[in-house]
Design an enzyme around this catalytic site. Sequence first.
Site: not given
Ligand code: BV8
Ligand code: ZN
Length: 285
Positions: A113, A130, A138, A221
């Site tokens: 987060n 993240h 910058c 979460g």
């Molecule tokens: C990387 C910051 C190496 C920004 C975020 C194609 C090209 C390039 C990369 C990829 C590609 N395909 C796949 C990838 C890799 C990609 C990836 O994993 N994609 C996924 C979608 C398949 N990853 C990346 O790109 C990462 N970098 O791999 O670098 C690379 C480099 C170049 C090329 C290849 C590889 C970077 C990923 C970081 C992205 N930035 N956030 C912003 O916030 O605006 S990610 C963002 O979503 C969040 O930070 C968080 O990490 C992420 C996941 O979300 P969650 O936190 O899990 O939240 P979500 O809503 O999904 O789930 C909530 C959960 O809580 C649920 O399970 C729900 O049931 C539960 N819940 C709800 N309420 C409750 C609860 N649990 C308990 N109690 C409650 N009350």
């Molecule tokens: Zn600067």
Amino acid sequence: MASKRAAPSSDLAALRRVFDKAQRIVVLTGAGVSAESGVPTFRGAGGLWRTWQAQDLATPEAFERNPSLVWEFYHYRREVMASKHPNQAHIAIAECEKRLEEQGRRVVVITQNIDELHLRAGSKNIIELHGNLFTTKCLKCRTVEKNYDSPICEALRGKGAPNPDAADARIAIENLPKCKQEGCDGMTRPNVVWFGESLDPDVLEKSHNELNLCDLCLVVGTSSVVYPAAMFAPTVAKRGIPVAEFNIEPTSATQHFGFHFEGQCGSTLPAALAPTESEQHYKKP
Ligand code: BV8
Ligand code: ZN
């Protein structure tokens, strides 16, 4: 045929026995830990801003194409945080860290987060995988600056409305947030890791170090769909270390874990992290 692991236990007393002995605990959190604070999660119903999914805007391509729209999105999320506060899950983690530190035991939060709610709850050992909503980078001098200005720039004042029919602000680049370094005046971006961007190598190294040393891992979460964070807890479980998942539903990673506690983490986590029997007798040296 890969050995099908037994279904995870939901026996809280069993987890508490493991917790009682643990010396180094990693708490891995995702958007769900902030859900009860009213912060929209990524993939739940709240994952929409205007007609966009968060992951459509959290990319370098989106920023390149329309920096004004991406800044409006982050400006909205910054402003929203003014009325959001840490919930019982954030507070339980922070209190547990403080209590266990006095017993010479370590608790570290590795969070996906960017909302700073763990920091505001009082956690000290925090690794932000993240980035952070209140820091900018910058594009010219690469300086990362803390920035709590509201609004972050005049042109964004009153902008960022989340409703689908809200008009995009179409702010000229020169009026978007600027670097504050002496004589730089470069354009800045939110200092967060976008999809397709690599995580900071130091952050990754620190995370792997904690994950390799921990003797208990809690996963709270997160839908465990975003890599590399999604691999962290399954990798710990493969080392034979107990992993407990706290979520309102099973996830794709649940099968890897020894424990799964279904429910709102604002209730389930405080029950798991409350002082144990033996802690009551712990006497500071
Ligand atoms: C990387 C910051 C190496 C920004 C975020 C194609 C090209 C390039 C990369 C990829 C590609 N395909 C796949 C990838 C890799 C990609 C990836 O994993 N994609 C996924 C979608 C398949 N990853 C990346 O790109 C990462 N970098 O791999 O670098 C690379 C480099 C170049 C090329 C290849 C590889 C970077 C990923 C970081 C992205 N930035 N956030 C912003 O916030 O605006 S990610 C963002 O979503 C969040 O930070 C968080 O990490 C992420 C996941 O979300 P969650 O936190 O899990 O939240 P979500 O809503 O999904 O789930 C909530 C959960 O809580 C649920 O399970 C729900 O049931 C539960 N819940 C709800 N309420 C409750 C609860 N649990 C308990 N109690 C409650 N009350
Ligand atoms: Zn600067």
